[in-house]
Design a protein around this motif. Sequence first.
Motif, PDB file in Angstrom:
ATOM      1  N   ALA A   1       0.916  -1.130  -0.103  1.00  0.00           N
ATOM      2  CA  ALA A   1      -0.013  -0.139  -0.033  1.00  0.00           C
ATOM      3  C   ALA A   1       0.817   1.322   0.134  1.00  0.00           C
ATOM      4  O   ALA A   1       1.791   1.349   0.371  1.00  0.00           O
ATOM      5  N   ASP A   2       0.277   2.177  -0.649  1.00  0.00           N
ATOM      6  CA  ASP A   2       1.002   3.695  -0.604  1.00  0.00           C
ATOM      7  C   ASP A   2       0.553   4.134   0.932  1.00  0.00           C
ATOM      8  O   ASP A   2      -0.189   3.736   1.758  1.00  0.00           O
ATOM      9  N   GLU A   3       1.071   5.415   1.128  1.00  0.00           N
ATOM     10  CA  GLU A   3       0.786   6.082   2.681  1.00  0.00           C
ATOM     11  C   GLU A   3      -0.717   6.302   2.701  1.00  0.00           C
ATOM     12  O   GLU A   3      -1.135   5.640   3.949  1.00  0.00           O
ATOM     13  N   VAL A   4      -1.345   6.697   1.673  1.00  0.00           N
ATOM     14  CA  VAL A   4      -2.756   6.767   1.963  1.00  0.00           C
ATOM     15  C   VAL A   4      -3.598   5.744   2.178  1.00  0.00           C
ATOM     16  O   VAL A   4      -4.407   5.482   3.025  1.00  0.00           O
ATOM     17  N   GLN A   5      -3.430   4.558   1.370  1.00  0.00           N
ATOM     18  CA  GLN A   5      -3.997   3.329   1.473  1.00  0.00           C
ATOM     19  C   GLN A   5      -3.754   2.602   2.750  1.00  0.00           C
ATOM     20  O   GLN A   5      -4.688   2.062   3.392  1.00  0.00           O
TER      21      GLN A   5
ATOM     22  N   GLU B   1      -5.777   4.384   5.346  1.00  0.00           N
ATOM     23  CA  GLU B   1      -7.033   3.748   5.396  1.00  0.00           C
ATOM     24  C   GLU B   1      -7.352   2.218   5.934  1.00  0.00           C
ATOM     25  O   GLU B   1      -8.076   1.694   6.785  1.00  0.00           O
ATOM     26  N   LEU B   2      -6.430   1.301   5.575  1.00  0.00           N
ATOM     27  CA  LEU B   2      -6.305  -0.126   5.756  1.00  0.00           C
ATOM     28  C   LEU B   2      -6.145  -0.274   7.347  1.00  0.00           C
ATOM     29  O   LEU B   2      -6.894  -0.929   8.281  1.00  0.00           O
ATOM     30  N   GLN B   3      -5.173   0.550   7.790  1.00  0.00           N
ATOM     31  CA  GLN B   3      -5.013   0.415   9.440  1.00  0.00           C
ATOM     32  C   GLN B   3      -6.119   1.050  10.183  1.00  0.00           C
ATOM     33  O   GLN B   3      -6.681   0.363  11.321  1.00  0.00           O
TER      34      GLN B   3
ATOM     35  N   ALA C   1     -10.610  -0.262  14.054  1.00  0.00           N
ATOM     36  CA  ALA C   1     -11.927  -0.106  14.328  1.00  0.00           C
ATOM     37  C   ALA C   1     -12.536  -0.904  15.187  1.00  0.00           C
ATOM     38  O   ALA C   1     -12.442  -2.238  14.840  1.00  0.00           O
ATOM     39  N   LYS C   2     -13.000  -0.541  16.299  1.00  0.00           N
ATOM     40  CA  LYS C   2     -13.763  -1.423  17.134  1.00  0.00           C
ATOM     41  C   LYS C   2     -15.196  -1.608  16.804  1.00  0.00           C
ATOM     42  O   LYS C   2     -15.667  -2.566  17.330  1.00  0.00           O
TER      43      LYS C   2
ATOM     44  N   ARG D   1     -12.139  -3.018  -1.575  1.00  0.00           N
ATOM     45  CA  ARG D   1     -11.939  -2.051  -2.602  1.00  0.00           C
ATOM     46  C   ARG D   1     -10.387  -1.634  -2.509  1.00  0.00           C
ATOM     47  O   ARG D   1      -9.530  -1.546  -3.598  1.00  0.00           O
ATOM     48  N   LEU D   2      -9.632  -1.516  -1.271  1.00  0.00           N
ATOM     49  CA  LEU D   2      -8.377  -1.469  -1.165  1.00  0.00           C
ATOM     50  C   LEU D   2      -7.630  -2.606  -1.980  1.00  0.00           C
ATOM     51  O   LEU D   2      -6.394  -2.044  -2.495  1.00  0.00           O
ATOM     52  N   TYR D   3      -7.930  -3.565  -1.474  1.00  0.00           N
ATOM     53  CA  TYR D   3      -7.272  -4.822  -2.017  1.00  0.00           C
ATOM     54  C   TYR D   3      -7.236  -4.663  -3.510  1.00  0.00           C
ATOM     55  O   TYR D   3      -5.963  -4.887  -4.154  1.00  0.00           O
TER      56      TYR D   3
END
Length: 324
Positions: A245-249, A252-254, A259-260, A273-275
């Motif tokens: 992933a790039d920095e932005v991706q 968002e993934l992190q 997220a709880k 979508r990220l994949y």
Amino acid sequence: MKTADEILSMVNEFLANLPYERKPKSLYEPIRYVLSMGGKRIRPTLMLLAYNLFKDNPEKILMNAVALETYHNYTLLHDDLMDNADLRRGHETVHKKWDANTAILSGDSMLVLAYERMAQCDEKHLAKVLKLFTTTALEIGEGQQFDMEFENRNDVKEEEYIEMIRLKTSVLLACALKMGAILADASDEDAENLYKFGEQIGLAFQLQDDYLDVYGDTKVFGKEIGGDITSNKKTYMLINAFNLADEVQRAELQKWVDAKDFDRAEKVAAVTRLYNEIGIDKLAQDKIAYYFEQSKKYLDAVNVPAERKEELAKYAQKMMKRQY
């Protein structure tokens, strides 16, 4: 030679007729229950197909093949307890139908039964068979431990993941094939090539499972997709998404991993979508194809006529739902 379907019928019939005469019945009833739930019976089928490459009487080693199925289902029984799962193959899990203590004790007895059934082979093969079985059983426990430890790590490398699934999934398929060869008096070289064949097929099989959990059809896959995403399971897909992933991706993934409180469908859609953006779908397909192609080389190297290998090749194709 027997077809895979004929072998599956033999395994199911043999399992259905196995007596459980020891007491107390309450200890053995969960074992009978677990083994009556069905399943694909991949491991005993592979063992009998491997034996059938060299000899025409696979029914001779049914007890040993069923030993592997007993062992495999023992691991599932304890997995379900560890995961607190409610269902297995559409049936209540043992700890839900009975209780956790029963699941532990019946599982332990199931492991011992697996050894008892495996030991019922020709004296000349016994030492080799038990050594392979014991090594495999230890490796599977190691794979399970690695898998548990990966849950608490954010730095799992791709090669670590591949080694974990080799131990957790592949080695039992490899063991089944090699054991069939050993019991059929195959050469050491042929037995080892069948082991490697099973190892590569196992890697492809598990990676495909990861892939289908994201991209599968729920109707075909048999369970709701996206389970690995919602539980943040360290799969080939997630590990490589973070790596590529790039920095932005990555941010968002992190965010989704951390997220709880989230909407399940929203998280699955966002991570998928990220994949797609990162190219993880193609990467996974290529890796699956690589291991599948590698497996063919090892099967080709087994020194029996090509027509005797056709049924095993077809079965591998069916396992992977691919053209062999």
